[in-house]
Motif scaffolding. Structure first.
Motif, short mmCIF file in Angstrom:
data_model
loop_
_atom_site.label_atom_id
_atom_site.label_comp_id
_atom_site.label_asym_id
_atom_site.label_seq_id
_atom_site.Cartn_x
_atom_site.Cartn_y
_atom_site.Cartn_z
N ARG A 1 84.60 99.04 67.95
CA ARG A 1 84.70 97.80 67.19
C ARG A 1 83.34 97.13 67.10
NH1 ARG A 1 89.26 93.88 67.05
NH2 ARG A 1 90.26 95.31 68.52
N LEU A 2 83.00 96.62 65.91
CA LEU A 2 81.74 95.92 65.70
C LEU A 2 81.96 94.41 65.80
CD1 LEU A 2 80.22 97.94 62.72
CD2 LEU A 2 79.72 98.17 65.15
N ALA A 3 80.95 93.72 66.29
CA ALA A 3 81.06 92.27 66.48
C ALA A 3 80.91 91.51 65.17
CB ALA A 3 80.03 91.79 67.50
N VAL A 4 80.06 92.03 64.27
CA VAL A 4 79.79 91.32 63.02
C VAL A 4 80.87 91.69 62.00
CG1 VAL A 4 78.12 90.94 61.19
CG2 VAL A 4 77.33 91.38 63.53
N PRO A 5 81.60 90.73 61.46
CA PRO A 5 82.65 91.06 60.48
C PRO A 5 82.06 91.44 59.13
CG PRO A 5 82.48 88.70 60.76
CD PRO A 5 81.55 89.30 61.76
N ARG A 6 82.91 91.94 58.26
CA ARG A 6 82.48 92.35 56.93
C ARG A 6 82.16 91.14 56.07
NH1 ARG A 6 86.37 96.35 53.73
NH2 ARG A 6 87.71 94.52 53.85
N LEU A 7 81.09 91.22 55.35
CA LEU A 7 80.68 90.11 54.49
C LEU A 7 81.63 90.02 53.30
CD1 LEU A 7 78.49 87.94 54.01
CD2 LEU A 7 77.25 89.64 52.64
N GLY A 8 82.14 88.84 53.05
CA GLY A 8 83.03 88.63 51.91
C GLY A 8 84.40 88.20 52.36
N ASP A 9 85.13 89.05 53.07
CA ASP A 9 86.47 88.71 53.52
C ASP A 9 86.58 88.62 55.03
OD1 ASP A 9 86.13 91.33 54.11
OD2 ASP A 9 88.01 92.05 53.27
N ALA A 10 85.45 88.78 55.75
CA ALA A 10 85.42 88.67 57.22
C ALA A 10 86.35 89.66 57.88
CB ALA A 10 85.76 87.25 57.67
N GLY A 11 86.50 90.84 57.28
CA GLY A 11 87.32 91.88 57.89
C GLY A 11 86.65 92.48 59.11
N THR A 12 87.45 92.85 60.10
CA THR A 12 86.91 93.43 61.32
C THR A 12 86.41 94.84 61.04
OG1 THR A 12 88.50 92.16 62.61
CG2 THR A 12 87.40 93.98 63.73
N ARG A 13 85.15 95.08 61.30
CA ARG A 13 84.57 96.39 61.06
C ARG A 13 84.57 97.23 62.33
NH1 ARG A 13 78.89 96.30 58.62
NH2 ARG A 13 78.50 95.06 60.50
N ALA A 14 84.49 98.53 62.14
CA ALA A 14 84.47 99.45 63.28
C ALA A 14 83.73 100.72 62.87
CB ALA A 14 85.89 99.79 63.74
N ILE A 15 83.27 101.43 63.89
CA ILE A 15 82.58 102.71 63.71
C ILE A 15 83.54 103.82 64.12
CG2 ILE A 15 80.75 104.20 64.58
CD1 ILE A 15 78.99 101.75 64.84
#
Length: 215
Positions: free
Chosen positions: A152-166
Motif C-alpha cells: 500500500r502507498l501512502a500518497v493517494p491518487r491525484l483526482g479522486d484520492a483513491g488508495t494506491r498500491a504496488i
C-alpha cells in the motif's frame, strides 16, 4: 443480493471487469520484457502501480498464471531431449521431422502447448505469455506459492484520492536485510601488551618500598 457472487465489481460490468484484469496481468508480465530500445520502457521490472482494490483482485489471476506455467517446465525439459538444434528448412531439420524423435518431441511438448494456450485464453496477450514461460516461471521453480505482494502507498491518487498500491513479483525487488557488524577486538592484544609493563613497574615499586622499611 449477491448470493455466491464473490469478488469485487470495481464499478464495471462483467465484460469490462474481465478485460481490466487481463490488461493488468499482461502489464505486469510485460514489465519483464527487454525494453532497452523501447520508448515506453517500464520504470521498474516486475512492478505495476494501481489502486489497492484492483491489485487485490488481480493478484489471484497472476498467481494462477504463474502456477500453470511453472507446472509445464518439466515437460519442456523432457521435450528438449528430442529437439533439433538445426535451422528450420535445413536438411538435418527435414530429416528430423520424419524421424521418431519428432514424434517424441511433439508428444512431450503437448502439455506445454496446452498450458500456453490456456494462458493466452486467460490474459489474451501472446507476448506476455512468452515472457511468462521463458523468464518468470523459471524464477519460481522451487517456490511453492506466493509469487506476488501488494504494498500500500501512502500518497493517494491525484483526482479522486483513491488508495494506491504496488503489485510486484516476489524475488525481483526484495529488500536485503543486513545485520550490523560485530565490533572487532583485534587491538585487544596490544592493550594487554601495554598493561604488562605497568604491572611490572608497580611490582618493582612495591619491592623498593619493602626494602626501605627493612632498612
Amino acid at each position: 443480493m449477491r448470493h455466491r457472487r464473490r469478488g469485487r465489481t470495481l464499478g464495471r460490468s462483467p465484460s469490462h471487469r474481465k478485460a481490466l484484469l487481463k490488461n493488468l496481468v499482461s502489464a505486469l508480465f510485460l514489465t519483464e520484457r527487454d525494453a532497452e530500445f523501447d520508448d515506453n520502457a517500464p520504470k521498474v521490472a516486475g512492478r505495476i502501480t494501481t489502486t489497492l482494490h484492483k491489485a487485490k483482485e488481480v493478484r489471484p489471476l497472476v498467481e494462477k498464471c504463474i502456477t500453470i506455467a511453472k507446472k509445464s517446465i518439466p515437460f519442456a525439459e523432457e521435450a528438449e531431449k528430442f529437439a533439433c538444434t538445426a535451422d528450420r528448412g535445413s536438411d538435418e531439420y527435414k530429416k528430423w521431422r520424419t524421424s521418431d524423435d519428432w514424434q517424441k518431441w511433439s508428444a512431450a511438448r503437448a502439455p506445454v502447448v496446452a498450458a500456453q494456450r490456456r494462458i493466452v485464453q486467460l490474459i489474451g496477450d501472446k507476448q506476455a505469455t512468452a515472457i511468462l514461460f521463458d523468464t518468470i516461471a523459471q524464477r519460481y521453480v522451487d517456490r511453492p506459492g506466493g509469487y506476488t505482494r501488494v504494498v500500500r502507498l501512502a500518497v493517494p491518487r491525484l483526482g479522486d484520492a483513491g488508495t494506491r498500491a504496488i503489485l510486484e513479483l516476489v524475488g525481483k525487488n526484495d529488500r536485503v536485510t543486513r545485520k550490523a557488524e560485530k565490533p572487532s577486538f583485534a587491538d585487544s592484544g596490544n592493550d594487554d601488551a601495554q598493561a604488562e609493563p605497568v604491572a611490572a613497574a608497580d611490582t618493582d615499586a612495591n619491592e623498593g618500598e619493602g626494602e626501605t622499611e627493612k632498612a
